[in-house]
Design a protein around this motif. Structure first.
Motif, mmCIF file in Angstrom:
data_model
loop_
_atom_site.group_PDB
_atom_site.id
_atom_site.type_symbol
_atom_site.label_atom_id
_atom_site.label_comp_id
_atom_site.label_asym_id
_atom_site.label_seq_id
_atom_site.Cartn_x
_atom_site.Cartn_y
_atom_site.Cartn_z
ATOM 1 N N UNK A 1 0.829 -1.198 0.000
ATOM 2 C CA UNK A 1 0.000 0.000 0.000
ATOM 3 C C UNK A 1 0.862 1.246 0.000
ATOM 4 N N UNK A 2 0.362 2.269 -0.660
ATOM 5 C CA UNK A 2 1.010 3.582 -0.670
ATOM 6 C C UNK A 2 -0.016 4.587 -0.176
ATOM 7 N N UNK A 3 0.360 5.386 0.792
ATOM 8 C CA UNK A 3 -0.514 6.437 1.283
ATOM 9 C C UNK A 3 -0.016 7.775 0.748
ATOM 10 N N UNK A 4 -0.943 8.580 0.234
ATOM 11 C CA UNK A 4 -0.607 9.859 -0.391
ATOM 12 C C UNK A 4 -1.400 10.969 0.281
ATOM 13 N N UNK A 5 -0.717 12.055 0.640
ATOM 14 C CA UNK A 5 -1.370 13.190 1.288
ATOM 15 C C UNK A 5 -0.960 14.473 0.581
ATOM 16 N N UNK A 6 -1.942 15.161 -0.004
ATOM 17 C CA UNK A 6 -1.685 16.410 -0.720
ATOM 18 C C UNK A 6 -1.741 17.603 0.237
ATOM 19 N N UNK A 7 -1.059 18.664 -0.160
ATOM 20 C CA UNK A 7 -1.137 19.940 0.547
ATOM 21 C C UNK A 7 -0.802 21.051 -0.440
ATOM 22 N N UNK A 8 -1.134 22.282 -0.047
ATOM 23 C CA UNK A 8 -0.736 23.430 -0.848
ATOM 24 C C UNK A 8 -1.837 24.069 -1.657
ATOM 25 N N UNK A 9 -3.040 23.509 -1.633
ATOM 26 C CA UNK A 9 -4.132 24.128 -2.365
ATOM 27 C C UNK A 9 -4.575 25.415 -1.694
ATOM 28 N N UNK A 10 -5.482 26.136 -2.373
ATOM 29 C CA UNK A 10 -5.988 27.369 -1.804
ATOM 30 C C UNK A 10 -6.647 28.241 -2.837
ATOM 31 N N UNK A 11 -6.855 29.499 -2.455
ATOM 32 C CA UNK A 11 -7.483 30.495 -3.319
ATOM 33 C C UNK A 11 -6.412 31.444 -3.832
ATOM 34 N N UNK A 12 -6.399 31.675 -5.136
ATOM 35 C CA UNK A 12 -5.412 32.560 -5.737
ATOM 36 C C UNK A 12 -6.073 33.331 -6.868
ATOM 37 N N UNK A 13 -5.581 34.522 -7.129
ATOM 38 C CA UNK A 13 -6.104 35.305 -8.246
ATOM 39 C C UNK A 13 -5.530 34.806 -9.565
ATOM 40 N N UNK A 14 -6.263 35.041 -10.640
ATOM 41 C CA UNK A 14 -5.776 34.682 -11.972
ATOM 42 C C UNK A 14 -4.407 35.320 -12.212
ATOM 43 N N UNK A 15 -3.515 34.536 -12.790
ATOM 44 C CA UNK A 15 -2.146 34.980 -13.018
ATOM 45 C C UNK A 15 -1.193 34.629 -11.906
ATOM 46 N N UNK A 16 -1.739 34.181 -10.777
ATOM 47 C CA UNK A 16 -0.907 33.829 -9.637
ATOM 48 C C UNK A 16 -0.345 32.430 -9.732
ATOM 49 N N UNK A 17 0.336 32.026 -8.646
ATOM 50 C CA UNK A 17 1.003 30.724 -8.599
ATOM 51 C C UNK A 17 0.666 29.977 -7.317
ATOM 52 N N UNK A 18 0.712 28.665 -7.399
ATOM 53 C CA UNK A 18 0.605 27.788 -6.241
ATOM 54 C C UNK A 18 1.532 26.607 -6.468
ATOM 55 N N UNK A 19 1.998 26.019 -5.369
ATOM 56 C CA UNK A 19 2.751 24.781 -5.475
ATOM 57 C C UNK A 19 2.066 23.736 -4.615
ATOM 58 N N UNK A 20 1.660 22.663 -5.253
ATOM 59 C CA UNK A 20 1.079 21.533 -4.547
ATOM 60 C C UNK A 20 2.178 20.532 -4.196
ATOM 61 N N UNK A 21 2.027 19.910 -3.045
ATOM 62 C CA UNK A 21 2.938 18.851 -2.617
ATOM 63 C C UNK A 21 2.134 17.595 -2.317
ATOM 64 N N UNK A 22 2.777 16.471 -2.494
ATOM 65 C CA UNK A 22 2.147 15.189 -2.182
ATOM 66 C C UNK A 22 3.186 14.331 -1.474
ATOM 67 N N UNK A 23 2.952 14.091 -0.205
ATOM 68 C CA UNK A 23 3.855 13.280 0.607
ATOM 69 C C UNK A 23 3.386 11.834 0.583
ATOM 70 N N UNK A 24 4.315 10.930 0.350
ATOM 71 C CA UNK A 24 3.976 9.510 0.255
ATOM 72 C C UNK A 24 4.594 8.732 1.406
#
Length: 124
Positions: A1-24
């Motif tokens: 089994x592999x467990x995956x947990x995402x983080x880094x989402x949110x609200x951003x204005x158009x043209x902005x940036x986000x970085x999502x992470x996924x820890x396994x």
């Protein structure tokens, strides 16, 4: 089994940036190809970006090419999705996923392992 947990989402204005992470956790991280998928309200889930076990090969859906970058750090058991120049149409729940290869990640049955998802909302 592999467990995956995402983080880094949110609200951003158009043209902005986000970085999502996924820890396994669980089995050997470097044995798996990884991917990011997304599902917007009323739409089917789609593959956004995929990366092979070594990180040397990547795939992007056409709508994100040149804006998103998938990467992985096998020493940290973590996968990333850098999202730049975000657009309102990028709004979705983003899921990380894992399977034996890029081919099986893309198969009709879907990846073997999924995270719980993280919401990304891009305002205009």
């Amino acid at each position: 089994q592999v467990q995956l947990v995402e983080s880094g989402g949110g609200l951003v204005q158009a043209g902005g940036s986000l970085r999502l992470s996924c820890a396994a956790s669980g089995r050997t991280f470097s044995n798996y190809a990884l991917g990011w998928f997304r599902q917007a309200p009323g739409k089917e889930r789609e593959s956004v970006a995929l990366i092979n076990r070594s990180g040397g090969s990547t795939y992007y859906v056409g709508s994100v090419k040149g804006r998103f970058t998938i990467s992985r750090d096998n020493s940290k058991n973590t996968e990333y999705l850098q999202m730049n120049s975000l657009k309102p149409e990028d709004t979705a729940v983003y899921y990380c996923a894992a399977d034996k290869s890029i081919q099986t990640l893309s198969a009709d049955r879907g990846p073997a392992y999924w995270g719980q998802g993280t919401q990304v909302t891009v305002s205009s």
